[in-house]
Design a protein around this motif. Structure first.
Motif, PDB file in Angstrom:
ATOM      1  N   ALA A 132       0.812  -1.390  -0.158  1.00 31.66           N
ATOM      2  CA  ALA A 132      -0.098  -0.169  -0.329  1.00 31.66           C
ATOM      3  C   ALA A 132       0.243   1.503  -0.329  1.00 31.66           C
ATOM      4  O   ALA A 132       0.449   2.234  -0.185  1.00 31.66           O
ATOM      5  CB  ALA A 132      -1.398   0.549   0.847  1.00 31.66           C
ATOM      6  N   THR A 188      -4.314   8.829   4.360  1.00 29.67           N
ATOM      7  CA  THR A 188      -4.751   7.787   4.270  1.00 29.67           C
ATOM      8  C   THR A 188      -5.841   7.709   4.622  1.00 29.67           C
ATOM      9  O   THR A 188      -6.137   8.006   6.000  1.00 29.67           O
ATOM     10  CB  THR A 188      -3.543   6.714   4.592  1.00 29.67           C
ATOM     11  OG1 THR A 188      -2.024   7.161   4.170  1.00 29.67           O
ATOM     12  CG2 THR A 188      -4.023   4.875   3.920  1.00 29.67           C
ATOM     13  N   LYS A 217      -4.569   7.932  -0.794  1.00 33.64           N
ATOM     14  CA  LYS A 217      -4.376   6.293  -1.456  1.00 33.64           C
ATOM     15  C   LYS A 217      -5.339   6.382  -0.026  1.00 33.64           C
ATOM     16  O   LYS A 217      -6.306   6.743   1.115  1.00 33.64           O
ATOM     17  CB  LYS A 217      -3.267   5.448  -0.170  1.00 33.64           C
ATOM     18  CG  LYS A 217      -1.835   5.944  -0.994  1.00 33.64           C
ATOM     19  CD  LYS A 217      -0.477   5.115  -0.378  1.00 33.64           C
ATOM     20  CE  LYS A 217      -0.272   5.823   1.282  1.00 33.64           C
ATOM     21  NZ  LYS A 217       0.021   7.581   0.691  1.00 33.64           N
ATOM     22  N   GLU A 236     -11.925   6.185  -6.862  1.00 35.19           N
ATOM     23  CA  GLU A 236     -10.655   7.641  -6.616  1.00 35.19           C
ATOM     24  C   GLU A 236     -11.479   8.283  -7.672  1.00 35.19           C
ATOM     25  O   GLU A 236     -11.153   9.126  -7.306  1.00 35.19           O
ATOM     26  CB  GLU A 236      -9.918   6.255  -8.361  1.00 35.19           C
ATOM     27  CG  GLU A 236      -9.467   5.046  -7.134  1.00 35.19           C
ATOM     28  CD  GLU A 236      -8.216   4.258  -8.215  1.00 35.19           C
ATOM     29  OE1 GLU A 236      -7.625   3.235  -7.734  1.00 35.19           O
ATOM     30  OE2 GLU A 236      -8.438   4.064  -9.797  1.00 35.19           O
ATOM     31  N   LYS A 242      -5.615   6.870  -5.307  1.00 36.23           N
ATOM     32  CA  LYS A 242      -5.594   5.788  -5.537  1.00 36.23           C
ATOM     33  C   LYS A 242      -6.278   4.423  -4.136  1.00 36.23           C
ATOM     34  O   LYS A 242      -5.964   4.761  -3.029  1.00 36.23           O
ATOM     35  CB  LYS A 242      -4.373   4.974  -5.231  1.00 36.23           C
ATOM     36  CG  LYS A 242      -3.586   3.640  -6.090  1.00 36.23           C
ATOM     37  CD  LYS A 242      -2.699   3.694  -6.383  1.00 36.23           C
ATOM     38  CE  LYS A 242      -2.352   1.936  -6.909  1.00 36.23           C
ATOM     39  NZ  LYS A 242      -0.947   1.216  -6.606  1.00 36.23           N
ATOM     40  N   ILE A 244      -6.358   0.767  -2.811  1.00 33.78           N
ATOM     41  CA  ILE A 244      -5.509  -0.142  -2.443  1.00 33.78           C
ATOM     42  C   ILE A 244      -6.470  -1.322  -1.758  1.00 33.78           C
ATOM     43  O   ILE A 244      -6.864  -0.873  -1.081  1.00 33.78           O
ATOM     44  CB  ILE A 244      -4.354  -0.026  -1.474  1.00 33.78           C
ATOM     45  CG1 ILE A 244      -2.698   1.065  -2.037  1.00 33.78           C
ATOM     46  CG2 ILE A 244      -3.738  -1.485  -0.886  1.00 33.78           C
ATOM     47  CD1 ILE A 244      -3.446   2.045  -1.177  1.00 33.78           C
TER      48      ILE A 244
END
Length: 429
Positions: A132, A188, A217, A236, A242, A244
């Motif tokens: 990740a 994240t 993320k 996204e 992104k 994961i």
């Protein structure tokens, strides 16, 4: 009871494990399995009965396949009012971690871990965090209410051990979570695919531009979605970040590692032995064949599972791998064995239907109901559609699935939203 702490690997060691030849990898797997069996037998009554009390050597997949598989139904002790799993090796006072399954398929199951087992959980998570791209510079928001579900706690501790700033959000509402993500400049987010979409809906309602956030993320798990292109791309686009994918289970551990090219997820074969049972034949599956995933956990002696039938439907691939030699599940987890429907002779999964529905940006939420009419399986889908035009949705479903589906529009915001696993499939058959 004295346990040996689990070996902690460096990132270099983890990359070496991921790129071992198949014979070298299997040698490590069965060495770990032998060590595990020596630890748990004959003290673990559940597995002592399966092994006749003897930790006999198991040195190959053929020998492992001779052991009777373990099912979730077997682990549930209906005579125990507390709900503890039946596969405990040690007395209760040897355990320090109490967690419980989500109960999405049957009665919730209490799983316990010793201090050494918890070290193993965090170690297995490091493979996930490597792929990740989580670093000590990341600010990680755990977008969950911290109940007894193990995934939240294990991820929290694993990220903290990596020395990233980890932010719990407890019982916050969605708008408060989004504000916190913005205020702490989180890079994240850990959440389910459903909740990532719900948070993006709240952001849109409150005119929060994802480009104003630091998030790059989003680590998702708990349900299919992170490896399904239509769902992943919608998340996204909504977050400008992104996605994961990851997979795990309370009974087994954090076994799924993201593929950098987003083709699916790898199984961490340094900590789990994976088997694949063909849905069609019931035998060992071939490359790319639809199969049920069976896992043996190699580092959790307090609550071991050997040949555990996960109920996850997958397609294994050994020939796609480049940056990692572990087996890959193409498209991630495709669905659950108990969710698969046969409509007019066609195998259908709720995740396949969601992939089609997510192509329509105007659909905010949906619910699928399966029912039986004159001995035939039927489907009805309710959608919150901002355009209020169900015919275009019916047409696309019929074209993609090969049969007609009843589609009904319902008022916007009338269907439930989900923080944990989405419960969009109702089976009335």
């Amino acid at each position: 009871m004295t346990e040996t702490s689990y070996h902690r690997t460096t990132e270099k060691e983890r990359r070496e494990l991921e790129n071992l030849s198949r014979p070298d990898l299997e040698a490590i797997q069965f060495q770990k399995l032998e060590t595990l069996l020596q630890k748990i037998l004959p003290d673990n009554p559940f597995y002592a009965s399966k092994f006749n009390g003897v930790a006999r050597p198991i040195r190959s997949m053929q020998e492992l396949e001779m052991i009777e598989p373990t099912t979730k139904a077997e682990l549930i002790d209906n005579s125990d009012s507390a709900g503890f799993a039946r596969n405990l090796t040690y007395p209760i006072d040897s355990y320090s971690r109490f967690h419980r399954t989500s109960g999405t398929s049957g009665r919730p199951l209490i799983v316990l871990d010793t201090p050494a087992d918890w070290v193993w959980w965090k170690e297995a998570w490091q493979f996930v965090l490597d792929h990740a791209g989580i670093t000590p510079q990341d600010r990680v928001v755990m977008a969950f209410s911290f109940g007894p579900f193990i995934g939240f706690w294990s991820a929290f501790d694993a990220v903290a051990e990596r020395e990233s700033l980890v932010v719990p959000t407890g019982a916050m509402g969605t708008q408060a979570r989004v504000e916190l993500i913005r205020n702490v400049q989180a890079t994240t987010i850990f959440c389910t695919p459903s909740y990532a979409l719900h948070m993006s809906e709240v952001m849109r309602q409150n005119e929060i531009d994802p480009n104003d956030l630091a998030v790059d993320k989003i680590v998702v798990a708990g349900e299919p979605g992170g490896s399904i292109p239509e769902i992943r791309e919608r998340i996204e686009d909504a977050w400008n970040a992104k996605v994961i994918d990851h997979a795990g289970a309370s009974e087994v551990g954090p076994w799924g590692i993201a593929d950098q090219r987003q083709r699916g997820i790898y199984i961490n074969e340094s900590e789990f032995i994976a088997e694949f049972q063909s849905v069609e034949t019931g035998l060992r599956a071939n490359e790319g064949e639809l199969s049920e995933l069976i896992l043996t956990c190699l580092g959790r002696s307090g609550s071991p599972v050997i040949r555990y039938k996960t109920g996850d439907l997958v397609r294994p691939r050994w020939q796609l791998n480049q940056e990692c030699q572990f087996v890959m599940l193409e498209g991630g987890v495709l669905g659950r064995t108990d969710d698969m429907m046969i409509i007019r002779g066609v195998n259908v999964f709720p995740s396949s239907i969601e992939a089609i529905l997510r192509r329509f940006p105007e659909i905010l939420e949906y619910r699928i109901t399966a029912y039986r009419e004159s001995s035939m399986d039927q489907l009805k889908i309710e959608v919150e559609d901002e355009l209020g035009q169900p015919e275009r949705i019916k047409s696309e479903l019929a074209m993609q699935l090969g049969f007609r589906v009843e589609v009904e529009t319902v008022p916007i915001h009338s269907l439930p939203r989900f923080e944990l696993k989405g419960k969009r499939f109702i089976d009335q058959r």
